[in-house]
Design a protein around this motif. Sequence first.
Motif, PDB file in Angstrom:
ATOM      1  N   VAL A   1      -2.000  55.565   7.936  1.00 48.36           N
ATOM      2  CA  VAL A   1      -1.964  56.971   8.353  1.00 48.36           C
ATOM      3  C   VAL A   1      -0.805  57.205   9.321  1.00 48.36           C
ATOM      4  O   VAL A   1      -0.085  58.198   9.224  1.00 48.36           O
ATOM      5  N   GLY A   2      -0.599  56.271  10.252  1.00 44.60           N
ATOM      6  CA  GLY A   2       0.512  56.408  11.191  1.00 44.60           C
ATOM      7  C   GLY A   2       1.863  56.393  10.497  1.00 44.60           C
ATOM      8  O   GLY A   2       2.733  57.213  10.797  1.00 44.60           O
ATOM      9  N   THR A   3       2.029  55.489   9.552  1.00 40.23           N
ATOM     10  CA  THR A   3       3.287  55.419   8.804  1.00 40.23           C
ATOM     11  C   THR A   3       3.508  56.696   8.005  1.00 40.23           C
ATOM     12  O   THR A   3       4.618  57.247   7.979  1.00 40.23           O
ATOM     13  N   PHE A   4       2.454  57.182   7.347  1.00 41.61           N
ATOM     14  CA  PHE A   4       2.570  58.422   6.585  1.00 41.61           C
ATOM     15  C   PHE A   4       2.954  59.577   7.498  1.00 41.61           C
ATOM     16  O   PHE A   4       3.820  60.388   7.160  1.00 41.61           O
ATOM     17  N   THR A   5       2.333  59.654   8.665  1.00 41.95           N
ATOM     18  CA  THR A   5       2.613  60.749   9.593  1.00 41.95           C
ATOM     19  C   THR A   5       4.061  60.729  10.063  1.00 41.95           C
ATOM     20  O   THR A   5       4.720  61.770  10.120  1.00 41.95           O
ATOM     21  N   ILE A   6       4.565  59.543  10.386  1.00 41.08           N
ATOM     22  CA  ILE A   6       5.960  59.435  10.826  1.00 41.08           C
ATOM     23  C   ILE A   6       6.908  59.873   9.716  1.00 41.08           C
ATOM     24  O   ILE A   6       7.841  60.638   9.938  1.00 41.08           O
ATOM     25  N   ARG A   7       6.670  59.395   8.500  1.00 39.75           N
ATOM     26  CA  ARG A   7       7.556  59.756   7.393  1.00 39.75           C
ATOM     27  C   ARG A   7       7.426  61.222   7.029  1.00 39.75           C
ATOM     28  O   ARG A   7       8.412  61.892   6.725  1.00 39.75           O
ATOM     29  N   PHE A   8       6.210  61.748   7.035  1.00 37.00           N
ATOM     30  CA  PHE A   8       6.007  63.147   6.675  1.00 37.00           C
ATOM     31  C   PHE A   8       6.660  64.076   7.684  1.00 37.00           C
ATOM     32  O   PHE A   8       7.142  65.147   7.330  1.00 37.00           O
ATOM     33  N   SER A   9       6.695  63.668   8.943  1.00 34.86           N
ATOM     34  CA  SER A   9       7.291  64.525   9.964  1.00 34.86           C
ATOM     35  C   SER A   9       8.756  64.807   9.661  1.00 34.86           C
ATOM     36  O   SER A   9       9.264  65.878   9.989  1.00 34.86           O
TER      37      SER A   9
ATOM     38  N   LEU B   1       8.259  68.109   6.781  1.00 32.62           N
ATOM     39  CA  LEU B   1       8.499  69.252   7.651  1.00 32.62           C
ATOM     40  C   LEU B   1       9.964  69.666   7.699  1.00 32.62           C
ATOM     41  O   LEU B   1      10.280  70.840   7.861  1.00 32.62           O
TER      42      LEU B   1
END
Length: 110
Positions: A18-26, A30
């Motif tokens: 989840v952390g990796t996905f959040t960093i990449r998605f940011s 976005l």
Amino acid sequence: MTGWSDATIWTIIVALGVGTFTIRFSFLGLLGDRDLPDWLLRHLRYTAVAILPALVTPMVLWPNATGGQTDPARLTAAILALAVGYWTKNAIATIATGLAALFALQALGV
């Protein structure tokens, strides 16, 4: 063994995912369809130039294969690769030169 339960290990794996996905998605989700400012694009051009030497230098100066001792073959191959990279500005030629030099020097027993 670590003594951790299977549930703890899976919780860690999911949290890291989840952390990796959040960093990449940011960045991709976005900012992916927006134009970035010129000053930021200018700085991003130097990312590879800053990161690659930081990754390679410890492997050249203190390689695990030699117990952390500087190896003349690796040092010579790195210097040759650096010279070819400076001269040709070609990443593939640089990598190929460093690889060929390292294998040749190790085969010669340097």
